[in-house]
Design an enzyme around this catalytic site. Structure first.
Site, PDB file in Angstrom:
ATOM      1  N   ASP A 141       0.807  -1.219   0.000  1.00 30.84           N
ATOM      2  CA  ASP A 141       0.000   0.000   0.000  1.00 30.84           C
ATOM      3  C   ASP A 141       0.843   1.273   0.000  1.00 30.84           C
ATOM      4  O   ASP A 141       2.065   1.227   0.185  1.00 30.84           O
ATOM      5  CB  ASP A 141      -0.961  -0.008   1.201  1.00 30.84           C
ATOM      6  CG  ASP A 141      -0.290  -0.415   2.512  1.00 30.84           C
ATOM      7  OD1 ASP A 141       0.953  -0.379   2.575  1.00 30.84           O
ATOM      8  OD2 ASP A 141      -1.003  -0.767   3.462  1.00 30.84           O
ATOM      9  N   GLU A 147      -9.845  -1.617   5.232  1.00 27.67           N
ATOM     10  CA  GLU A 147     -10.508  -1.359   6.504  1.00 27.67           C
ATOM     11  C   GLU A 147     -11.755  -2.235   6.649  1.00 27.67           C
ATOM     12  O   GLU A 147     -12.236  -2.817   5.671  1.00 27.67           O
ATOM     13  CB  GLU A 147     -10.904   0.128   6.569  1.00 27.67           C
ATOM     14  CG  GLU A 147      -9.731   1.100   6.455  1.00 27.67           C
ATOM     15  CD  GLU A 147      -8.871   1.182   7.726  1.00 27.67           C
ATOM     16  OE1 GLU A 147      -8.924   0.251   8.565  1.00 27.67           O
ATOM     17  OE2 GLU A 147      -8.136   2.179   7.856  1.00 27.67           O
ATOM     18  N   HIS A 152      -7.512  -4.603  10.033  1.00 26.71           N
ATOM     19  CA  HIS A 152      -7.212  -4.326   8.628  1.00 26.71           C
ATOM     20  C   HIS A 152      -5.937  -5.043   8.182  1.00 26.71           C
ATOM     21  O   HIS A 152      -5.035  -5.288   8.973  1.00 26.71           O
ATOM     22  CB  HIS A 152      -7.192  -2.824   8.306  1.00 26.71           C
ATOM     23  CG  HIS A 152      -6.013  -2.032   8.772  1.00 26.71           C
ATOM     24  ND1 HIS A 152      -6.133  -0.758   9.283  1.00 26.71           N
ATOM     25  CD2 HIS A 152      -4.686  -2.296   8.761  1.00 26.71           C
ATOM     26  CE1 HIS A 152      -4.949  -0.285   9.569  1.00 26.71           C
ATOM     27  NE2 HIS A 152      -4.046  -1.198   9.270  1.00 26.71           N
ATOM     28  N   ASN A 208      -7.906  -2.805  14.180  1.00 26.98           N
ATOM     29  CA  ASN A 208      -9.287  -3.092  13.778  1.00 26.98           C
ATOM     30  C   ASN A 208      -9.370  -4.264  12.795  1.00 26.98           C
ATOM     31  O   ASN A 208     -10.405  -4.475  12.183  1.00 26.98           O
ATOM     32  CB  ASN A 208      -9.928  -1.839  13.159  1.00 26.98           C
ATOM     33  CG  ASN A 208      -9.208  -1.378  11.900  1.00 26.98           C
ATOM     34  OD1 ASN A 208      -8.277  -2.025  11.434  1.00 26.98           O
ATOM     35  ND2 ASN A 208      -9.638  -0.252  11.336  1.00 26.98           N
TER      36      ASN A 208
HETATM   37  C1  GLP Z   1      -0.613   0.181   8.701  1.00 32.89           C
HETATM   38  C2  GLP Z   1      -0.315  -0.514   7.354  1.00 32.89           C
HETATM   39  C3  GLP Z   1      -0.501  -1.996   7.472  1.00 32.89           C
HETATM   40  C4  GLP Z   1       0.101  -2.432   8.792  1.00 32.89           C
HETATM   41  C5  GLP Z   1      -0.790  -1.949   9.912  1.00 32.89           C
HETATM   42  C6  GLP Z   1      -0.197  -2.123  11.299  1.00 32.89           C
HETATM   43  O1  GLP Z   1      -1.443   1.253   8.620  1.00 32.89           O
HETATM   44  N1  GLP Z   1      -1.033  -0.039   6.228  1.00 32.89           N
HETATM   45  O2  GLP Z   1       0.088  -2.632   6.361  1.00 32.89           O
HETATM   46  O3  GLP Z   1       0.190  -3.814   8.858  1.00 32.89           O
HETATM   47  O4  GLP Z   1      -1.232  -0.643   9.682  1.00 32.89           O
HETATM   48  O5  GLP Z   1       0.816  -1.212  11.540  1.00 32.89           O
HETATM   49  P1  GLP Z   1       1.845  -1.344  12.713  1.00 32.89           P
HETATM   50  O6  GLP Z   1       2.723  -2.475  12.358  1.00 32.89           O
HETATM   51  O7  GLP Z   1       2.570  -0.034  12.752  1.00 32.89           O
HETATM   52  O8  GLP Z   1       1.066  -1.613  13.939  1.00 32.89           O
END
Ligand code: GLP
Length: 251
Positions: A67, A143, A138, A136
């Site tokens: 992403d 989402e 995702h 959440n």
């Molecule tokens: C982000 C990314 C995801 C990631 C998730 C968790 O926003 N788009 O690919 O896995 O949220 O992030 P973190 O590892 O900082 O908790």
């Protein structure tokens, strides 16, 4: 889904790196799906250390990221282009032109979404996808409520995601409200998936993933339907889930 329980963040990062290094040895031309966020930083650090010490080569590896924020160019330190270069690519021998991320500044963003999916398909697909999970549920930036049939798409970020990611920006107002992300169906095409889960903030999400039902309201639940998923989770992330040994979870 297979669950590997580890002690802490360091062990999770080490275990994930070992799996990937092994896979690169088996197939030096492996096509890796890569993730951003706080969770995989330790994993990338270990891959870099291994590259320096053991000379594991990425010269034939191709990568595809999940992403990117809409509106952030690759020179913006908060963009995922920048993150990947700074955290990983600049420290290994991968060819820049073999690294792929969706372009969040494309003039025609819908065209960019189709291009991204088509390119991955044309190149033979992702062999091993590294994933994190949002609080959440995702995956990528898909989402709650996202269709399981979704391909690469533009999404509105949930308020909770904007808040969770605000820590990287000077203020919450600077967090983009939209992103382009590989869709759920695009992610599910990967031949193998390794999901990294660390920290108490993810404990509820991990419990729901393991014990909860299959629902588009919890995007990660689709992983139950994939035939080759390994979850590597540390004790804090496992704190809401009680099992004591590594296990294969019901699909
Ligand atoms: C982000 C990314 C995801 C990631 C998730 C968790 O926003 N788009 O690919 O896995 O949220 O992030 P973190 O590892 O900082 O908790």
């Amino acid at each position: 889904m297979k669950l590997i329980q580890v002690q802490d963040y360091q062990e999770m990062s080490q275990k994930a790196a070992e799996i990937v290094i092994e896979k690169i040895k088996e197939n030096p031309q492996i096509q890796l799906g890569l993730a951003t966020g706080g969770t995989p930083e330790g994993f990338y650090n270990r891959l870099i250390a291994d590259h320096k010490e053991n000379h594991t080569s990425y010269k034939q590896v191709k990568s595809f990221n999940l992403d990117e924020y809409i509106g952030l160019s690759s020179t913006n330190p908060n963009s995922y282009h920048y993150y990947m270069a700074d955290t990983f690519f600049n420290h290994i021998d991968i060819n820049q032109e073999d690294t792929n991320l969706p372009n969040g500044t494309a003039e025609n963003i819908q065209e960019e979404c189709s291009r991204y999916d088509e390119m991955i398909d044309k190149m033979g697909g992702i062999d091993l996808q590294i994933l994190g999970i949002g609080q959440n549920g995702h995956i990528g930036f898909n989402e709650p409520g996202t269709s399981f049939a979704s391909k690469t798409q533009v999404v509105d970020l949930a308020q909770s995601t904007i808040e969770a990611n605000a820590r990287y920006f000077d203020s919450i107002d600077e967090v983009p409200t939209q992103a382009v992300t590989m869709g759920i169906a695009s992610i599910m095409k990967s031949k193998e998936i390794v999901l990294l889960v660390s920290g108490v903030a993810k404990a509820k999400a991990l419990k729901q993933l393991i014990d909860g039902e299959l629902t588009e309201e919890f995007p990660a639940s689709i992983l139950k339907k994939h035939h080759n998923v390994t979850i590597i989770a540390d004790q804090e992330a496992l704190s809401e889930y009680a099992s004591k040994s590594d296990s294969t979870l019901r699909g």
